[in-house]
Design an enzyme around this catalytic site. Sequence first.
Site, PDB file in Angstrom:
ATOM      1  N   ASP A 133      29.654  35.061  45.461  1.00 49.35           N
ATOM      2  CA  ASP A 133      31.031  34.606  45.680  1.00 49.35           C
ATOM      3  C   ASP A 133      31.130  33.075  45.762  1.00 49.35           C
ATOM      4  O   ASP A 133      30.134  32.369  45.571  1.00 49.35           O
ATOM      5  CB  ASP A 133      31.559  35.286  46.960  1.00 49.35           C
ATOM      6  CG  ASP A 133      33.018  35.685  46.841  1.00 49.35           C
ATOM      7  OD1 ASP A 133      33.781  34.981  46.150  1.00 49.35           O
ATOM      8  OD2 ASP A 133      33.406  36.702  47.451  1.00 49.35           O
ATOM      9  N   ASP A 138      41.110  37.555  43.064  1.00 46.19           N
ATOM     10  CA  ASP A 138      40.893  38.984  43.334  1.00 46.19           C
ATOM     11  C   ASP A 138      42.051  39.861  42.851  1.00 46.19           C
ATOM     12  O   ASP A 138      43.212  39.499  42.969  1.00 46.19           O
ATOM     13  CB  ASP A 138      40.744  39.225  44.839  1.00 46.19           C
ATOM     14  CG  ASP A 138      39.369  38.808  45.345  1.00 46.19           C
ATOM     15  OD1 ASP A 138      38.608  38.179  44.590  1.00 46.19           O
ATOM     16  OD2 ASP A 138      39.073  39.121  46.517  1.00 46.19           O
TER      17      ASP A 138
END
Length: 446
Positions: free
Chosen positions: A148, A208
């Site tokens: 991430d 996302d």
Amino acid sequence: MIPIPLLALVAPALCLKAFDNGVGHTPQMGWNSWNKYGCNINESVIISAAETMNQLGLLQYGYEYIVMDDCYQLKERDSETGKIVVDPQRFPNGIKYLSDRVHQLGFKFGMYSSAGKFTCGRYPGSLGYEELDAQTFADWGVDYLKYDNCFNEGMSGNEKISSDRYLKMSQALNATGRTIFYSLCQWGEDNVWNWGTTLSNSWRVTGDIYDSFNRYDDRCPCESFDCAGIQGNSCSMVNIFEKAIPLAQKSGPFEGWNDLDSLEVGNGGMTTNEYKAHFTLWAILKSPLVLGNDLPRMSQTDFAIITNKDIIAINQDFSSPAVRVWKRAVKGGHLSLLVNKLADPYVFTVTLFNSGDRKERLEVKFSDIFFDHPGFQESSFTARDLWTNETMDVKQRFFTAVNKHSVKVWNFVLTDTVAANSGWGANLRSIWHLCVDTILVSKQIS
Ligand SMILES: *[C@@H]1O[C@H](CO)[C@@H](O)[C@H](O)[C@H]1NC(C)=O
Ligand SMILES: *[C@@H]1O[C@H](CO)[C@@H](O)[C@H](O)[C@H]1NC(C)=O
Ligand SMILES: *[C@@H]1O[C@H](CO)[C@@H](O)[C@H](O)[C@H]1NC(C)=O
């Protein structure tokens, strides 16, 4: 046209992939815990997902990786070794036990960290700890890392700074000697599609996903990939699709894959037609197909969507993502025509996507479908609808209708033997197909 024997000589050099760790020649498939569970994970969540994947036979469809996302750790590293400490309440038997269990069930095991000081859940991140964490993951039997971008300490803003940060983990994973699929979750910042190919297997291209067909959300402010603002989160399915389309040319078997984020099929925020569209669009754009739903409680309808072998076959075909031939604004929305040229020179996939709010009837012309392949514009094809299995023989044009928020997708198989024999077969065996052979042969050898 270069003669074939000469091509055979130059192909191996042309076909080299910048980054090749032996995996990811087709988009990865599997399951990830985040979309359904967020931080509420523990040993039983991961094991029951793996057991369900096994019981449902999902491996035979290609779903291979079981990826545990964030929130498995304690807030502090071990004060002596500096290693990540696993939460003993949630994971009483540790991670090695979990990965062994996943392997016993026939799957590969994936984990998560962030190229930042913290992960997105504010657990210790791997920035500055790349070698130590990569070795820890390898020792645990990890086969996949989702990496991430949270808390990156301002180490972003241009391609060099970001790619150097992600390169560290790439090199650290390689140094462990264990094959670990490297999946960047860098949200499409700093043009990751330009450099992801040099150091990873796949890279996220947007913020996302959110389980909605097209709901607008201020947290996902960009409408296209090149907006200067933050990529954000809570992006609808259509928002991600529209951003990913022009980037499709950056992904392929010799590059690595644009990751449109895990699937939402089965999470309840879209209708069945919308989920069929979601699954189809991710497949034809060659996104990783990573499930994100509650597997033990999946409905028959959702199971049928995620196990459509024909749609999965397009995704796993050794070829490049779909090209959008046109996008037309009609009352209440948009219609798109997308075409995949498959590795088989006589098969194409044709997709119509109606993101608008009413049913559309239209005429589809071969001059559009075969815009990039004019030699096929006068040919005959059998078209099979991959969601209903209805077939039709088509030539030059056809009429169809697409419901609102739906796709229609067909495999077009050439039936015109004259065209098939009149030079296409020999002449179209381009460098592309030699590269396919080169990689497939080297895969078989290894
Ligand atoms: C594991 O997590 C699930 C989902 O959050 C929860 O329902 C379950 O009670 C948890 N089990 C344990 C043993 O903590
Ligand atoms: C490490 O990198 C080399 C050179 O790219 C590659 O040949 C090798 O397969 C990689 N090893 C692993 C374990 O990823
Ligand atoms: C369509 O037919 C093929 C071949 O018989 C089969 O494998 C596939 O499951 C069918 N698909 C649907 C959606 O019924």
